[in-house]
Design a protein around this motif. Structure first.
Motif, PDB file in Angstrom:
ATOM      1  N   LYS A 158       0.976  -1.173  -0.009  1.00  0.00           N
ATOM      2  CA  LYS A 158       0.093  -0.129  -0.084  1.00  0.00           C
ATOM      3  C   LYS A 158       1.104   1.284   0.189  1.00  0.00           C
ATOM      4  N   GLY A 159       0.453   2.262  -0.858  1.00  0.00           N
ATOM      5  CA  GLY A 159       1.208   3.492  -0.692  1.00  0.00           C
ATOM      6  C   GLY A 159       1.263   4.261  -1.932  1.00  0.00           C
ATOM      7  N   ALA A 160       2.098   5.422  -2.253  1.00  0.00           N
ATOM      8  CA  ALA A 160       2.108   6.192  -3.436  1.00  0.00           C
ATOM      9  C   ALA A 160       2.258   5.381  -4.868  1.00  0.00           C
ATOM     10  N   PHE A 161       2.998   4.557  -4.824  1.00  0.00           N
ATOM     11  CA  PHE A 161       3.542   3.806  -6.309  1.00  0.00           C
ATOM     12  C   PHE A 161       2.307   3.038  -6.528  1.00  0.00           C
ATOM     13  N   ARG A 162       2.189   2.549  -7.957  1.00  0.00           N
ATOM     14  CA  ARG A 162       1.394   1.876  -8.440  1.00  0.00           C
ATOM     15  C   ARG A 162       1.722   0.353  -7.794  1.00  0.00           C
ATOM     16  N   GLY A 163       2.964   0.098  -7.654  1.00  0.00           N
ATOM     17  CA  GLY A 163       3.640  -0.947  -6.963  1.00  0.00           C
ATOM     18  C   GLY A 163       5.124  -0.754  -6.904  1.00  0.00           C
ATOM     19  N   PHE A 164       5.784  -1.156  -6.319  1.00  0.00           N
ATOM     20  CA  PHE A 164       7.484  -1.660  -6.040  1.00  0.00           C
ATOM     21  C   PHE A 164       7.748  -3.210  -5.594  1.00  0.00           C
ATOM     22  N   ARG A 165       9.041  -3.676  -6.288  1.00  0.00           N
ATOM     23  CA  ARG A 165       9.799  -4.747  -5.815  1.00  0.00           C
ATOM     24  C   ARG A 165      11.110  -4.348  -5.690  1.00  0.00           C
ATOM     25  N   HIS A 166      11.694  -4.853  -4.347  1.00  0.00           N
ATOM     26  CA  HIS A 166      13.210  -4.363  -4.122  1.00  0.00           C
ATOM     27  C   HIS A 166      13.857  -5.533  -3.688  1.00  0.00           C
ATOM     28  N   GLU A 167      14.732  -6.268  -4.593  1.00  0.00           N
ATOM     29  CA  GLU A 167      15.577  -7.313  -4.230  1.00  0.00           C
ATOM     30  C   GLU A 167      16.657  -6.709  -3.500  1.00  0.00           C
ATOM     31  N   HIS A 168      17.062  -7.477  -2.619  1.00  0.00           N
ATOM     32  CA  HIS A 168      18.388  -7.389  -2.063  1.00  0.00           C
ATOM     33  C   HIS A 168      19.306  -8.718  -2.068  1.00  0.00           C
ATOM     34  N   ILE A 169      20.275  -8.605  -2.678  1.00  0.00           N
ATOM     35  CA  ILE A 169      21.162  -9.741  -2.998  1.00  0.00           C
ATOM     36  C   ILE A 169      22.550  -9.317  -2.385  1.00  0.00           C
ATOM     37  N   PHE A 170      23.323 -10.460  -1.755  1.00  0.00           N
ATOM     38  CA  PHE A 170      24.455 -10.412  -0.932  1.00  0.00           C
ATOM     39  C   PHE A 170      25.339 -11.392  -1.247  1.00  0.00           C
ATOM     40  N   THR A 171      26.345 -11.012  -1.985  1.00  0.00           N
ATOM     41  CA  THR A 171      27.363 -12.088  -2.464  1.00  0.00           C
ATOM     42  C   THR A 171      28.649 -12.064  -1.813  1.00  0.00           C
ATOM     43  N   GLU A 172      29.267 -12.910  -1.200  1.00  0.00           N
ATOM     44  CA  GLU A 172      30.636 -12.814  -0.591  1.00  0.00           C
ATOM     45  C   GLU A 172      31.662 -12.885  -1.809  1.00  0.00           C
ATOM     46  N   GLU A 173      32.528 -11.693  -1.753  1.00  0.00           N
ATOM     47  CA  GLU A 173      33.678 -11.675  -2.512  1.00  0.00           C
ATOM     48  C   GLU A 173      34.996 -11.340  -1.814  1.00  0.00           C
ATOM     49  N   ASN A 174      35.776 -12.523  -1.900  1.00  0.00           N
ATOM     50  CA  ASN A 174      37.035 -12.571  -0.931  1.00  0.00           C
ATOM     51  C   ASN A 174      36.678 -12.187   0.425  1.00  0.00           C
ATOM     52  N   ASP A 175      36.991 -11.123   1.116  1.00  0.00           N
ATOM     53  CA  ASP A 175      36.785 -10.957   2.408  1.00  0.00           C
ATOM     54  C   ASP A 175      35.586  -9.792   2.805  1.00  0.00           C
ATOM     55  N   ALA A 176      34.968  -9.635   1.515  1.00  0.00           N
ATOM     56  CA  ALA A 176      33.989  -8.363   1.734  1.00  0.00           C
ATOM     57  C   ALA A 176      32.367  -9.000   0.980  1.00  0.00           C
ATOM     58  N   THR A 177      31.394  -8.126   1.168  1.00  0.00           N
ATOM     59  CA  THR A 177      30.264  -8.580   0.447  1.00  0.00           C
ATOM     60  C   THR A 177      29.913  -7.529  -0.582  1.00  0.00           C
ATOM     61  N   LEU A 178      29.451  -8.107  -1.566  1.00  0.00           N
ATOM     62  CA  LEU A 178      28.745  -7.335  -2.794  1.00  0.00           C
ATOM     63  C   LEU A 178      27.180  -7.099  -2.476  1.00  0.00           C
ATOM     64  N   MET A 179      26.957  -6.059  -2.127  1.00  0.00           N
ATOM     65  CA  MET A 179      25.540  -5.741  -1.895  1.00  0.00           C
ATOM     66  C   MET A 179      24.682  -5.191  -3.215  1.00  0.00           C
ATOM     67  N   THR A 180      23.658  -6.142  -3.781  1.00  0.00           N
ATOM     68  CA  THR A 180      23.233  -5.724  -5.028  1.00  0.00           C
ATOM     69  C   THR A 180      21.649  -5.290  -4.869  1.00  0.00           C
ATOM     70  N   ASP A 181      21.362  -4.158  -4.914  1.00  0.00           N
ATOM     71  CA  ASP A 181      19.818  -3.699  -4.824  1.00  0.00           C
ATOM     72  C   ASP A 181      19.287  -3.637  -6.562  1.00  0.00           C
ATOM     73  N   ILE A 182      18.072  -4.402  -6.621  1.00  0.00           N
ATOM     74  CA  ILE A 182      17.351  -4.241  -7.737  1.00  0.00           C
ATOM     75  C   ILE A 182      15.995  -3.695  -7.396  1.00  0.00           C
ATOM     76  N   PHE A 183      15.790  -2.426  -7.834  1.00  0.00           N
ATOM     77  CA  PHE A 183      14.473  -1.820  -7.381  1.00  0.00           C
ATOM     78  C   PHE A 183      13.639  -1.596  -8.628  1.00  0.00           C
ATOM     79  N   ASP A 184      12.590  -2.291  -8.722  1.00  0.00           N
ATOM     80  CA  ASP A 184      11.746  -1.921  -9.710  1.00  0.00           C
ATOM     81  C   ASP A 184      10.433  -1.388  -9.328  1.00  0.00           C
ATOM     82  N   TYR A 185       9.993  -0.282 -10.011  1.00  0.00           N
ATOM     83  CA  TYR A 185       8.736   0.182  -9.372  1.00  0.00           C
ATOM     84  C   TYR A 185       7.933   0.849 -10.718  1.00  0.00           C
ATOM     85  N   GLN A 186       6.345   1.186 -10.163  1.00  0.00           N
ATOM     86  CA  GLN A 186       5.740   1.759 -11.383  1.00  0.00           C
ATOM     87  C   GLN A 186       4.928   2.986 -10.517  1.00  0.00           C
ATOM     88  N   SER A 187       5.162   4.257 -11.098  1.00  0.00           N
ATOM     89  CA  SER A 187       4.403   5.281 -10.533  1.00  0.00           C
ATOM     90  C   SER A 187       3.017   5.223 -10.973  1.00  0.00           C
TER      91      SER A 187
END
Length: 158
Positions: free
Chosen positions: A85-114
């Motif tokens: 529920k909210g101002a957008f027609r909709g949104f979907r936010h994927e949060h992906i965490f991938t370990e790389e060496n001693d770090a984490t690659l955080m990837t956000d994929i944010f799809d929305y409809q105004s």
């Protein structure tokens, strides 16, 4: 439908980054400039599968409410929140965490409809997509800052 993809390399374990990303308390810190408050559902701590939160914040000078729910959850690799529920027609936010060496690659994929059809698409092109990208980038900057400083992340996760 606009899609925003952000990648942030964080020098911290994926479990820490995963938990900070779903912390209601850290979200409040990262959006303090909008006066954002969790007013219903999970209002503090860590949000999990099937849980929802309703946020109240001021964007573009207007107070708005938005409810999102965690619809997919695979710790510490992945979770999804979707607007219910909210101002957008909709949104979907994927949060992906991938370990790389001693770090984490955080990837956000944010799809929305105004909302508002052609007027919403014009708003996307003129300012909304940039606004949303900057909002997410600031959130990621705060997650990185806290994840890379044990003293800071313990204040939010403990």
């Amino acid at each position: 439908m606009p899609r925003i993809v952000l990648k942030t390399l964080i020098n911290a374990p994926s479990g820490v980054v995963f938990d900070l990303s779903r912390s209601i308390d850290l979200h409040k810190i990262s959006t303090s400039h909008t006066g954002e408050e969790a007013i219903a559902g999970t209002t503090s701590g860590l949000i999990g599968m099937g849980e929802s939160v309703t946020w109240r914040a001021k964007h573009f000078g207007i107070w708005q409410e938005l409810t999102s729910e965690i619809t997919a959850f695979d710790p510490p690799r992945y979770f999804v929140d979707e607007m219910r529920k909210g101002a957008f027609r909709g949104f979907r936010h994927e949060h992906i965490f991938t370990e790389e060496n001693d770090a984490t690659l955080m990837t956000d994929i944010f799809d929305y409809q105004s909302p508002y059809g052609i007027f919403g698409r014009i708003a996307d092109a003129l300012f909304l997509e940039k606004y949303m990208r900057n909002l997410l980038a600031e959130r990621n900057r705060i997650i990185k800052e806290f994840a890379e400083d044990e003293t800071k992340y313990r204040t939010v996760l403990m």
